[in-house]
Scaffold this motif. Structure first.
Motif, PDB file in Angstrom:
ATOM      1  N   GLN A  51       0.832  -1.203   0.000  1.00 61.08           N
ATOM      2  CA  GLN A  51       0.000   0.000   0.000  1.00 61.08           C
ATOM      3  C   GLN A  51       0.870   1.257   0.000  1.00 61.08           C
ATOM      4  O   GLN A  51       1.929   1.302   0.619  1.00 61.08           O
ATOM      5  CB  GLN A  51      -0.909   0.003   1.232  1.00 61.08           C
ATOM      6  CG  GLN A  51      -1.962   1.092   1.233  1.00 61.08           C
ATOM      7  CD  GLN A  51      -2.952   0.939   2.401  1.00 61.08           C
ATOM      8  OE1 GLN A  51      -2.768   0.108   3.276  1.00 61.08           O
ATOM      9  NE2 GLN A  51      -4.000   1.739   2.380  1.00 61.08           N
ATOM     10  N   PHE A  72      -6.040   5.936  -8.731  1.00 63.61           N
ATOM     11  CA  PHE A  72      -5.118   5.498  -9.787  1.00 63.61           C
ATOM     12  C   PHE A  72      -4.748   6.658 -10.701  1.00 63.61           C
ATOM     13  O   PHE A  72      -3.627   6.722 -11.222  1.00 63.61           O
ATOM     14  CB  PHE A  72      -5.700   4.308 -10.556  1.00 63.61           C
ATOM     15  CG  PHE A  72      -6.467   4.622 -11.807  1.00 63.61           C
ATOM     16  CD1 PHE A  72      -5.912   4.421 -13.067  1.00 63.61           C
ATOM     17  CD2 PHE A  72      -7.776   5.108 -11.739  1.00 63.61           C
ATOM     18  CE1 PHE A  72      -6.628   4.691 -14.215  1.00 63.61           C
ATOM     19  CE2 PHE A  72      -8.498   5.375 -12.875  1.00 63.61           C
ATOM     20  CZ  PHE A  72      -7.927   5.169 -14.131  1.00 63.61           C
ATOM     21  N   GLU A 190      -2.278   1.459 -11.013  1.00 60.77           N
ATOM     22  CA  GLU A 190      -3.335   0.638 -10.445  1.00 60.77           C
ATOM     23  C   GLU A 190      -3.524   0.992  -8.982  1.00 60.77           C
ATOM     24  O   GLU A 190      -2.563   1.298  -8.266  1.00 60.77           O
ATOM     25  CB  GLU A 190      -2.981  -0.848 -10.552  1.00 60.77           C
ATOM     26  CG  GLU A 190      -4.168  -1.780 -10.503  1.00 60.77           C
ATOM     27  CD  GLU A 190      -4.917  -1.840 -11.828  1.00 60.77           C
ATOM     28  OE1 GLU A 190      -5.924  -1.112 -11.973  1.00 60.77           O
ATOM     29  OE2 GLU A 190      -4.488  -2.597 -12.717  1.00 60.77           O
ATOM     30  N   SER A 191      -4.780   0.957  -8.540  1.00 59.78           N
ATOM     31  CA  SER A 191      -5.081   1.123  -7.121  1.00 59.78           C
ATOM     32  C   SER A 191      -6.310   0.294  -6.794  1.00 59.78           C
ATOM     33  O   SER A 191      -7.440   0.760  -6.860  1.00 59.78           O
ATOM     34  CB  SER A 191      -5.319   2.596  -6.783  1.00 59.78           C
ATOM     35  OG  SER A 191      -5.570   2.739  -5.408  1.00 59.78           O
ATOM     36  N   GLU A 226      -0.014  -1.440  -5.100  1.00 61.33           N
ATOM     37  CA  GLU A 226      -0.637  -0.357  -5.853  1.00 61.33           C
ATOM     38  C   GLU A 226       0.437   0.647  -6.220  1.00 61.33           C
ATOM     39  O   GLU A 226       1.530   0.649  -5.644  1.00 61.33           O
ATOM     40  CB  GLU A 226      -1.746   0.321  -5.050  1.00 61.33           C
ATOM     41  CG  GLU A 226      -1.275   1.028  -3.782  1.00 61.33           C
ATOM     42  CD  GLU A 226      -2.411   1.713  -3.017  1.00 61.33           C
ATOM     43  OE1 GLU A 226      -3.565   1.683  -3.486  1.00 61.33           O
ATOM     44  OE2 GLU A 226      -2.119   2.285  -1.945  1.00 61.33           O
ATOM     45  N   CYS A 332       1.501  -4.917  -8.521  1.00 61.49           N
ATOM     46  CA  CYS A 332       0.708  -3.726  -8.848  1.00 61.49           C
ATOM     47  C   CYS A 332      -0.234  -3.944 -10.029  1.00 61.49           C
ATOM     48  O   CYS A 332      -0.664  -2.977 -10.681  1.00 61.49           O
ATOM     49  CB  CYS A 332       1.622  -2.537  -9.099  1.00 61.49           C
ATOM     50  SG  CYS A 332       2.657  -2.113  -7.682  1.00 61.49           S
TER      51      CYS A 332
END
Length: 402
Positions: A51, A72, A190-191, A226, A332
């Protein structure tokens, strides 16, 4: 066919919010995987991830922008700022028309999906914010980058699961090499580290609850991460004419499909992507000194990838260094290839090979030199970065020292 070079790089990930900090973490073999800090964590079986801690949107964006930008997109814009500033490019009228954006993401605005599903289904609200669709759409980050820096050339998003950013960077490379663009902003973001995003991945039963240990015999799964990494790919002659610093030359790219199974990887497909990339780059196996592996920490991926590399490189495989940085920053997903390309730049520019941390027990089916636990100093002139996605989609990119 034009030569293509990288003149800027930027990142936000679990290890650092910039490239210099990420390089330092790679050198130290630092682990950025930790206990998740998200809503409803107690309902999850998997509670760790790579994270991005200490993230404060208000430090970078105003309230109106935050209403438009999923996390993101926020990561992407900050990483793009670092990359474009390093490149020194100013996108005036002519260059603006000849420059674009190709980004990779698998899920797009997953946090926005999660928040608004809660609002409608859990809290019973009948209205959502009018910008929910433009906030969650996969092309949001690419569009905002193009608007922020006046990039009016080819602009789009690639979504091919965990190979998304490698596909995006490969396509950006081809656009500049062909002359269709003079410069491209590319990479991925990416998240997915929200309750719904983690819960969905839990269902696959490929997640570790303890740590990511690529290539180690006692590995027990992947760990989500992420973040974003963004690059400026530029026509070499254009970069040279303006005296730009060149970080590396992009020399080859190949992609293929296994056409086999939706989740199980194929050694034959991975090998075809690797050998195709070598052909495209006009590299012999012995020219390559380092591979950044896909290296997820799952038994299926690690054994398959090692077999593919061994077959593709033959006798030279014994002299190759190959590491997975996912043990440090997590997987990720659609942004993972972009974040991992930083390890390739570190190898080419500073002669430091990022390690595979968490390596505890040798696996006879992963008998390559995986640079266990400690970074290594070594001069390499050419490197590959692998990405092998669910759906059997493979993408490999090659860089060379300039």
């Amino acid at each position: 066919m034009r030569r293509v070079v990288i003149t800027g790089a930027g990142t936000v990930n679990a290890l650092a919010h910039d490239v210099a900090g990420t390089f330092a973490a790679f050198r130290e073999g630092r682990c950025g995987i930790s206990e998740l800090d998200i809503r409803d964590k107690d309902r999850l079986g998997v509670r760790i991830g790579g994270q991005v801690h200490g993230w404060d949107p208000e430090a970078h964006f105003n309230r109106q922008q935050i209403a438009l930008y999923d996390k993101f997109t926020q990561f992407t814009l900050l990483a793009a700022r670092e990359a474009i500033e390093q490149s020194g490019l100013v996108f005036g009228d002519d260059l603006s028309l000849a420059s674009g954006v190709v980004l990779g993401t698998a899920g797009g605005g997953v946090n926005t999906w999660d928040e608004n599903y809660r609002a409608v289904y859990e809290e019973g609200k009948n209205r959502v914010h009018p910008f929910v669709v433009p906030k969650l759409m996969n092309n949001a980050a690419a569009s905002h980058v193009s608007m922020e820096w006046n990039l009016r050339g080819p602009t789009f998003t690639v979504a091919t699961a965990c190979a998304s950013s490698n596909h995006a960077m490969g396509l950006a490379f081809q656009l500049v090499r062909s002359g269709a663009a003079r410069a491209m902003v590319t990479g991925g973001s990416e998240s997915m580290l929200c309750f719904g995003g983690v819960k969905a991945w839990e269902g696959l039963r490929v997640m570790s609850k303890t740590a990511c240990r690529p290539f180690s015999a006692n590995r027990d799964g992947m760990v989500q991460g992420e973040g974003a990494a963004i690059y400026v790919f530029e026509d070499y002659e254009h970069a040279r004419a303006r005296g730009a610093q060149v970080l590396a030359e992009v020399v080859g790219f190949a992609m293929c499909s296994d056409a086999g199974d939706i989740v199980m990887p194929s050694a034959q497909g991975a090998e075809r992507a690797i050998t195709g990339c070598l052909r495209d780059a006009r590299l012999n196996p012995e020219d390559v000194g380092y591979i950044n592996a896909h290296g997820t920490g799952t038994a299926a991926n690690d054994k398959t990838e090692c077999a593919a590399v061994a077959h593709a490189f033959g006798h030279h495989a014994d002299r190759l260094m190959m590491s997975s940085t996912k043990a440090m920053h997590g997987h990720c997903i659609g942004g993972t290839g972009a974040v991992e390309l930083l390890a390739c730049l570190l190898a080419l520019n500073e002669g430091v090979i990022a390690p595979t941390i968490g390596y505890e027990e040798p696996d006879p089916e992963c008998a390559l030199d995986v640079v266990p636990n400690t970074a290594r100093e070594a001069r390499v002139d050419a490197v590959l970065s692998n990405a092998f996605a669910f759906g059997g989609l493979n993408a490999v990119i090659a860089l060379r020292r300039v």
